[in-house]
Design a protein around this motif. Structure first.
Motif, short mmCIF file in Angstrom:
data_model
loop_
_atom_site.label_atom_id
_atom_site.label_comp_id
_atom_site.label_asym_id
_atom_site.label_seq_id
_atom_site.Cartn_x
_atom_site.Cartn_y
_atom_site.Cartn_z
N PHE A 147 0.87 -1.19 0.00
CA PHE A 147 0.00 0.00 0.00
C PHE A 147 0.90 1.23 0.00
O PHE A 147 1.70 1.41 0.92
N ASN A 148 0.79 2.07 -0.99
CA ASN A 148 1.63 3.26 -1.09
C ASN A 148 0.76 4.46 -1.47
O ASN A 148 0.10 4.46 -2.50
N ASN A 149 0.77 5.47 -0.60
CA ASN A 149 -0.09 6.65 -0.80
C ASN A 149 -1.55 6.21 -0.90
O ASN A 149 -2.08 5.65 0.04
N THR A 150 -2.18 6.40 -2.05
CA THR A 150 -3.58 5.98 -2.18
C THR A 150 -3.73 4.80 -3.15
O THR A 150 -4.83 4.51 -3.61
N ALA B 115 -7.83 6.04 1.64
CA ALA B 115 -7.42 6.20 0.25
C ALA B 115 -8.59 6.61 -0.63
O ALA B 115 -8.43 7.41 -1.57
N SER B 116 -9.78 6.08 -0.34
CA SER B 116 -10.96 6.45 -1.14
C SER B 116 -11.28 7.94 -1.02
O SER B 116 -11.87 8.53 -1.91
N LEU C 141 -7.02 3.88 -5.40
CA LEU C 141 -8.31 3.73 -4.72
C LEU C 141 -9.04 5.06 -4.51
O LEU C 141 -10.12 5.06 -3.93
N LYS C 142 -8.45 6.15 -4.93
CA LYS C 142 -9.11 7.43 -4.74
C LYS C 142 -10.43 7.45 -5.51
O LYS C 142 -10.48 7.21 -6.71
N LEU D 258 -1.66 6.92 4.34
CA LEU D 258 -1.46 6.29 5.64
C LEU D 258 -0.76 7.22 6.62
O LEU D 258 -0.74 6.95 7.82
N ALA D 259 -0.18 8.29 6.12
CA ALA D 259 0.45 9.26 7.01
C ALA D 259 -0.56 10.17 7.68
O ALA D 259 -0.21 10.93 8.58
#
Length: 659
Positions: A378-381, A453-454, A402-403, A459-460
């Protein structure tokens, strides 16, 4: 030879017929002699003078029956309004008694404004009832229920009369504010949070308690007799009954003593604070409870048992320990009510999960026969997957952003099933992806990551840790506790009052009671406020939460489809099988407009995406108001919550009828 003369031309007088409400329904119209240059204020003065009735006429105004129009500008002349001798006018009060059904089933009779737009009428009602943020609510017509012959002797509706209630400023409840202010609602309250105008008598105090404290669970026969939606078309019919917020009650055919329903229309609950929102929180809970009991939103069997346990607990605490609601310091809105921790997390997470195969571009409901293991990061979104951990340094098999996607749980704690269902927008439709996690902890972290992410968050984000905690807390509530004494019985529990009718048919009461009491063990220690917020939070987490349905016909299509409107997106749904076809988010919307002549709505999105549709089960005005209303909700800022920007609301929702 020249001279200057002043020419005086007197306009011809003519008779104007006016029905005066105070003279009674059988009284003939009054005729007053007027001229076309006479202003409306002068006309009213002539009428009042001729009636010889001494009273306060300040709340009266002229209603033009043929044009369904209030004449509210006293300085305008008859000529400017284009009123002639054939006009049928009525001098009537602007505020009239109205029966109002609240989400908890209580019916009030109060004075409502019939001359101003419904939006302002709702503001006045909310000011009276101590409800903050009235922009989230609106009025709709009740469903017409055909009575059977055997139901002729049913009990009459109990109505609580608040027509004589006076606000703390000394004004009658029929005098409402044109601007809504939190201070104006909260500045005259007693120590227990009750407005002073409800302290006038024991009767009004009792009414306020009914509004601010959850009522006992309804009788099972009450639930089974109430109409329940059985299809998307049924759900769409509900939303065709909303009143137009930019027009007055009288313009929409609502008459004195009619019954309307006050409901939360927009599922964006801004600045919810139990310290000040006792009525708002209780009514919101009641609307959510009835949505569950009447199967307006779908939930799993485990979730239903948890909802039942929370209802049971809230009912017990409300009756045995009346207490003022308290506020959490970190509470800015309902979504952040339980998000009090802030922990920094790494940006990359690598977990071994299992993924079902991709469905074709158009989603289909399939029975998944097996899962295939991949290594996920999982990286960013975005999520990427590989054949193994060793190959994660190479190019992924596929990467999915996933945005803007749809995230829904597919969980059975008892069956140790922890799946995440993703609907990811694609060029030609929605791709349906299932992630199956090994345990509840893995599920909680990935579910939290997918939800963030959606929304375009990584995650930050500081809310990740608390989101994980909330999901774990929810799962813990669904677990059974073998060590607990689940054999206990409680004669006060009416099992069928806590679950929807489908469970009345599926299980006997003696089968449901132990399961509800098992779930109750996990919530029995919650204070009232936390229990209410927990119920609302779980309700918000349901896949169908906050979706308002409309049957539409998209331009170029030959069959009807369903348009779902939510607080952040539009959803195109196949009417025959109920699958999501496409999703469009508001933050990608460039503009929208309505062709009122052909009742067609057109919307333009980024990337040269254009859609157009006509409405089947409601007018385009209702859909237009929903979309504009949700966009208006995003403009609210807590620091500027003192004054509501009505002009912007009408600009976004009013269309060609905006005032």
């Amino acid at each position: 030879m020249s001279a200057i003369f002043s020419l005086s031309v007197s306009m011809a007088a003519w008779d104007l017929s006016v029905i005066v409400e105070e003279l009674g329904p059988e009284a003939p119209p009054l005729k007053v002699s007027v001229t076309s240059d006479l202003h409306i204020g002068g006309v009213i003065f002539k009428i009042v003078e001729k009636t010889q009735i001494k009273k306060d006429w300040s709340d009266h105004a002229l209603w033009w029956e043929q044009k369904q129009q209030w004449l509210l500008r006293p300085s305008w002349t008859l000529e400017k309004y284009e009123i002639h001798a054939d006009a049928r006018l009525s001098l009537t009060s602007q505020h009239k008694p109205l029966r109002l059904g609240l989400p908890n089933g209580t019916t009030l009779r109060l004075q409502a404004c019939f001359s101003r737009p419904v939006f302002q009428t709702v503001m006045g009602v909310c000011h009276l009832l101590n409800l903050r943020h009235p922009e989230e609510l609106s009025l709709l017509r009740p469903m017409e229920v055909k009575k059977k012959k055997k139901d002729k002797d049913t009990e009459e509706e109990v109505v609580y009369d608040l027509t004589g209630l006076r606000t703390s400023s000394g004004r009658s409840s029929r005098i409402y504010l044109s601007l809504y202010s939190t201070y104006q609602i909260l500045s005259h309250t007693l120590s227990n949070g009750m407005p002073m105008h409800f302290a006038d008598s024991p009767q009004t105090e009792a009414v306020y308690k009914m509004l601010s404290v959850s009522l006992p669970a309804p009788a099972p026969e009450t639930i089974t007799k109430m109409p329940r939606p059985t299809s998307l078309v049924d759900k769409a019919q509900v939303h065709s009954r909303w009143l137009d917020s930019s027009r007055s009650l009288l313009q929409q055919g609502v008459q004195e003593h009619d019954r309307l329903l006050l409901r939360f229309k927009y599922y964006c609950f801004h600045d919810l604070d139990p310290k000040y929102d006792a009525v708002r929180l209780t009514q919101l809970y009641e609307q959510a409870r009835w949505a569950i009991l009447l199967e307006d939103v779908d939930c799993t069997e485990e979730e239903m048992m948890l909802f039942a346990a929370l209802q049971y607990h809230i009912g017990k605490v409300s009756l045995s320990e009346p207490q003022p609601m308290t506020s959490c310091p970190a509470m800015d809105d309902l979504d952040s009510a339980l998000q009090c921790l802030e922990v920094k997390m790494e940006k990359n997470v690598s977990i071994l999960v299992v993924l079902s195969h991709f469905l074709p571009p158009r989603p289909k409901r399939l029975t998944l026969k097996g899962y295939k293991q991949f290594w996920f990061t999982f990286n960013n979104t975005s999520i990427s997957y590989y054949k193994s951990k060793e190959e994660s340094l190479k190019e992924p098999i596929q990467q999915m952003n996933l945005k803007g996607c749809e995230v829904a749980p597919d969980v059975s704690v008892a069956g140790q099933k922890f799946c995440i269902r993703l609907l990811i927008p694609g060029a030609e439709g929605m791709n349906e992806v299932y992630l199956r996690c090994e345990n509840d902890l893995q599920y909680s972290r990935w579910m939290a990551a997918c939800r963030l992410a959606s929304k375009g968050k990584t995650l930050a984000d500081s809310s990740f840790s608390s989101e994980v905690q909330n999901i774990q807390s929810f799962l813990a509530m669904q677990r059974t506790n073998p060590g607990a004494n689940t054999a206990q019985t409680d004669d006060s529990i009416n099992t069928y009052s806590l679950v929807s009718p489908r469970y009345h048919k599926k299980y006997k009461a003696k089968q449901l009671t132990p399961r509800i009491l098992e779930a109750y063990q996990n919530v029995a220690q919650l204070p009232l406020t936390d229990a209410l917020l927990r119920f609302l939070q779980i309700w918000q987490g349901l896949p169908d939460f906050g979706v308002s349905y409309f049957v539409v016909r998209f331009k170029g299509c030959r069959k009807d489809e369903v348009l779902g409107v939510t607080n952040n997106r539009l959803i195109r749904i196949d009417l025959s099988i109920g699958d999501v076809v496409k999703t469009w988010r508001y933050n990608t919307m460039r503009q929208w407009n309505v062709n009122w002549d052909i009742q067609q709505m057109a919307i333009e999105f980024n990337g040269n995406v254009n859609i157009a549709f006509s409405c089947v089960t409601a007018t385009c005005k209702v859909v237009h108001e929903y979309i504009g209303g949700y966009i208006f909700m995003t403009t609210r800022i807590k620091e500027q919550a003192e004054v509501l920007n009505q002009e912007l609301f009408f600009k976004l929702t009013g269309g060609h009828e905006a005032i």
